[in-house]
Design a protein around this motif. Structure first.
Motif, PDB file in Angstrom:
ATOM      1  N   ALA A   1      19.924  -0.812  -5.992  1.00 20.79           N
ATOM      2  CA  ALA A   1      18.680  -1.282  -5.367  1.00 20.79           C
ATOM      3  C   ALA A   1      18.338  -2.690  -5.837  1.00 20.79           C
ATOM      4  CB  ALA A   1      17.543  -0.320  -5.666  1.00 20.79           C
ATOM      5  N   GLN A   2      18.511  -2.950  -7.119  1.00 22.26           N
ATOM      6  CA  GLN A   2      18.236  -4.295  -7.643  1.00 22.26           C
ATOM      7  C   GLN A   2      19.168  -5.321  -7.020  1.00 22.26           C
ATOM      8  OE1 GLN A   2      18.700  -3.148 -11.796  1.00 22.26           O
ATOM      9  NE2 GLN A   2      16.540  -3.672 -12.147  1.00 22.26           N
ATOM     10  N   CYS A   3      20.429  -4.965  -6.907  1.00 25.55           N
ATOM     11  CA  CYS A   3      21.405  -5.872  -6.301  1.00 25.55           C
ATOM     12  C   CYS A   3      21.084  -6.134  -4.839  1.00 25.55           C
ATOM     13  CB  CYS A   3      22.817  -5.298  -6.435  1.00 25.55           C
ATOM     14  SG  CYS A   3      23.432  -5.254  -8.126  1.00 25.55           S
ATOM     15  N   LEU A   4      20.689  -5.087  -4.132  1.00 22.64           N
ATOM     16  CA  LEU A   4      20.395  -5.223  -2.702  1.00 22.64           C
ATOM     17  C   LEU A   4      19.211  -6.155  -2.456  1.00 22.64           C
ATOM     18  CD1 LEU A   4      21.163  -4.348   0.141  1.00 22.64           C
ATOM     19  CD2 LEU A   4      19.583  -2.431  -0.115  1.00 22.64           C
ATOM     20  N   ILE A   5      18.188  -6.039  -3.289  1.00 21.22           N
ATOM     21  CA  ILE A   5      17.026  -6.927  -3.139  1.00 21.22           C
ATOM     22  C   ILE A   5      17.453  -8.383  -3.290  1.00 21.22           C
ATOM     23  CG2 ILE A   5      14.866  -7.654  -4.225  1.00 21.22           C
ATOM     24  CD1 ILE A   5      14.449  -4.612  -4.897  1.00 21.22           C
ATOM     25  N   LEU A   6      18.259  -8.672  -4.280  1.00 19.48           N
ATOM     26  CA  LEU A   6      18.720 -10.053  -4.485  1.00 19.48           C
ATOM     27  C   LEU A   6      19.656 -10.495  -3.360  1.00 19.48           C
ATOM     28  CD1 LEU A   6      19.219 -10.047  -8.339  1.00 19.48           C
ATOM     29  CD2 LEU A   6      17.615 -11.478  -7.043  1.00 19.48           C
ATOM     30  N   GLN A   7      20.414  -9.570  -2.817  1.00 20.89           N
ATOM     31  CA  GLN A   7      21.344  -9.936  -1.747  1.00 20.89           C
ATOM     32  C   GLN A   7      20.629 -10.223  -0.430  1.00 20.89           C
ATOM     33  OE1 GLN A   7      24.369  -7.071  -0.631  1.00 20.89           O
ATOM     34  NE2 GLN A   7      25.755  -8.718  -0.057  1.00 20.89           N
ATOM     35  N   ILE A   8      19.520  -9.570  -0.196  1.00 21.97           N
ATOM     36  CA  ILE A   8      18.778  -9.765   1.052  1.00 21.97           C
ATOM     37  C   ILE A   8      18.182 -11.170   1.143  1.00 21.97           C
ATOM     38  CG2 ILE A   8      16.651  -9.073   2.247  1.00 21.97           C
ATOM     39  CD1 ILE A   8      17.328  -6.181   1.412  1.00 21.97           C
ATOM     40  N   LEU A   9      17.762 -11.716   0.030  1.00 21.97           N
ATOM     41  CA  LEU A   9      17.013 -12.978   0.040  1.00 21.97           C
ATOM     42  C   LEU A   9      17.696 -14.115   0.791  1.00 21.97           C
ATOM     43  CD1 LEU A   9      15.429 -12.887  -3.512  1.00 21.97           C
ATOM     44  CD2 LEU A   9      14.296 -12.538  -1.320  1.00 21.97           C
ATOM     45  N   PRO A  10      18.982 -14.426   0.569  1.00 19.25           N
ATOM     46  CA  PRO A  10      19.567 -15.539   1.319  1.00 19.25           C
ATOM     47  C   PRO A  10      19.831 -15.217   2.794  1.00 19.25           C
ATOM     48  CG  PRO A  10      21.132 -14.706  -0.316  1.00 19.25           C
ATOM     49  CD  PRO A  10      19.861 -13.951  -0.489  1.00 19.25           C
ATOM     50  N   GLY A  11      19.592 -13.996   3.204  1.00 22.85           N
ATOM     51  CA  GLY A  11      19.762 -13.631   4.603  1.00 22.85           C
ATOM     52  C   GLY A  11      18.585 -14.012   5.480  1.00 22.85           C
ATOM     53  N   THR A  12      17.473 -14.355   4.872  1.00 25.18           N
ATOM     54  CA  THR A  12      16.283 -14.663   5.666  1.00 25.18           C
ATOM     55  C   THR A  12      16.440 -15.933   6.496  1.00 25.18           C
ATOM     56  OG1 THR A  12      15.285 -15.789   3.784  1.00 25.18           O
ATOM     57  CG2 THR A  12      14.707 -13.464   4.108  1.00 25.18           C
ATOM     58  N   GLN A  13      17.226 -16.880   6.020  1.00 32.59           N
ATOM     59  CA  GLN A  13      17.392 -18.122   6.773  1.00 32.59           C
ATOM     60  C   GLN A  13      18.028 -17.872   8.137  1.00 32.59           C
ATOM     61  OE1 GLN A  13      17.591 -17.772   3.554  1.00 32.59           O
ATOM     62  NE2 GLN A  13      17.143 -19.654   2.468  1.00 32.59           N
ATOM     63  N   GLY A  14      18.912 -16.905   8.228  1.00 35.56           N
ATOM     64  CA  GLY A  14      19.481 -16.547   9.526  1.00 35.56           C
ATOM     65  C   GLY A  14      18.397 -16.068  10.481  1.00 35.56           C
ATOM     66  N   LEU A  15      17.451 -15.325   9.961  1.00 35.19           N
ATOM     67  CA  LEU A  15      16.319 -14.879  10.775  1.00 35.19           C
ATOM     68  C   LEU A  15      15.447 -16.062  11.202  1.00 35.19           C
ATOM     69  CD1 LEU A  15      15.276 -11.683   8.805  1.00 35.19           C
ATOM     70  CD2 LEU A  15      16.451 -11.785  10.999  1.00 35.19           C
ATOM     71  N   TYR A  16      15.248 -17.005  10.303  1.00 36.72           N
ATOM     72  CA  TYR A  16      14.441 -18.179  10.638  1.00 36.72           C
ATOM     73  C   TYR A  16      15.105 -18.990  11.755  1.00 36.72           C
ATOM     74  CZ  TYR A  16      12.180 -17.294   6.095  1.00 36.72           C
ATOM     75  OH  TYR A  16      11.525 -16.738   5.031  1.00 36.72           O
ATOM     76  N   GLY A  17      16.410 -19.142  11.676  1.00 42.27           N
ATOM     77  CA  GLY A  17      17.136 -19.841  12.740  1.00 42.27           C
ATOM     78  C   GLY A  17      17.006 -19.119  14.066  1.00 42.27           C
ATOM     79  N   PHE A  18      17.046 -17.795  14.011  1.00 38.95           N
ATOM     80  CA  PHE A  18      16.878 -17.000  15.232  1.00 38.95           C
ATOM     81  C   PHE A  18      15.482 -17.188  15.814  1.00 38.95           C
ATOM     82  CE2 PHE A  18      15.810 -13.053  17.479  1.00 38.95           C
ATOM     83  CZ  PHE A  18      16.828 -13.043  18.419  1.00 38.95           C
ATOM     84  N   VAL A  19      14.473 -17.310  14.977  1.00 36.02           N
ATOM     85  CA  VAL A  19      13.105 -17.547  15.444  1.00 36.02           C
ATOM     86  C   VAL A  19      13.035 -18.875  16.201  1.00 36.02           C
ATOM     87  CG1 VAL A  19      10.754 -18.097  14.658  1.00 36.02           C
ATOM     88  CG2 VAL A  19      11.950 -16.106  13.727  1.00 36.02           C
ATOM     89  N   ILE A  20      13.652 -19.917  15.657  1.00 37.82           N
ATOM     90  CA  ILE A  20      13.651 -21.223  16.332  1.00 37.82           C
ATOM     91  C   ILE A  20      14.394 -21.111  17.664  1.00 37.82           C
ATOM     92  CG2 ILE A  20      14.462 -23.614  16.201  1.00 37.82           C
ATOM     93  CD1 ILE A  20      11.967 -22.932  14.493  1.00 37.82           C
ATOM     94  N   TRP A  21      15.528 -20.448  17.678  1.00 39.82           N
ATOM     95  CA  TRP A  21      16.288 -20.246  18.915  1.00 39.82           C
ATOM     96  C   TRP A  21      15.408 -19.571  19.962  1.00 39.82           C
ATOM     97  CZ3 TRP A  21      17.598 -15.596  21.269  1.00 39.82           C
ATOM     98  CH2 TRP A  21      18.552 -15.673  22.290  1.00 39.82           C
TER      99      TRP A  21
END
Length: 164
Positions: free
Chosen positions: A52-72
């Motif tokens: 669970a600790q690893c997953l939380i840290l792994q999710i964080l750099p994935g948010t930028q992909g979502l931000y790019g999708f929002v702009i798209w």
């Protein structure tokens, strides 16, 4: 031919900007998430209970992909493609939309990779001192701030552009 010159000439650079925003952000997120996943795999071989600790840290750099999708999504909505009818876009407006997408494209790409590095280092911190998880998260979130600034810059520019 006249249709191509009048209708698609402005849409083309606008689409290119939107594509770069989502594409480069997703590339950066994939790279960042991958780096954290590699580091987490090492920790999980020794202590699977820290998933669970690893997953939380792994999710964080994935948010930028979502931000790019929002702009798209915002760009395609502004161009009228979400409503079914494409708007007439001047060539100047198309290039303005392209330029408005650049902060998210570049900021998302680079911040996702940087955040992946910080989060991967955080896995090392958690491996040695599990109680320091909040510090590892906070360090990675500091990079997120600049991705959010890029997102806001692109949103504000795209939303305030005129298509004519």
């Amino acid at each position: 031919m006249e249709f191509l010159l009048t209708q698609l000439s402005g849409i083309t650079p606008a689409f290119l900007g939107a594509a770069l925003a989502v594409g480069l952000c997703c590339v950066g997120s994939a790279k960042g998430v991958g780096m954290v996943g590699e580091a987490a795999s090492g920790l999980l071989t020794e202590d699977p209970s820290r998933f669970a600790q690893c997953l939380i840290l792994q999710i964080l750099p994935g948010t930028q992909g979502l931000y790019g999708f929002v702009i798209w999504f915002i760009v395609l909505n502004k161009l009228g493609f979400m409503g079914g009818t494409a708007a007439a876009v001047s060539i100047g407006a198309g290039w303005s939309i392209f330029n408005a997408c650049i902060p998210m494209a570049i900021g998302g790409l680079l911040s996702a990779i940087a955040q992946g590095r910080v989060a991967a280092a955080g896995i090392g911190l958690v491996a040695k001192r599990a109680k320091e998880m909040s510090k590892a998260i906070l360090l990675a979130i500091m990079v997120e701030f600049y991705a959010i600034l890029s997102l806001l810059a692109s949103i504000l520019m795209v939303m305030n552009l005129s298509l004519s």
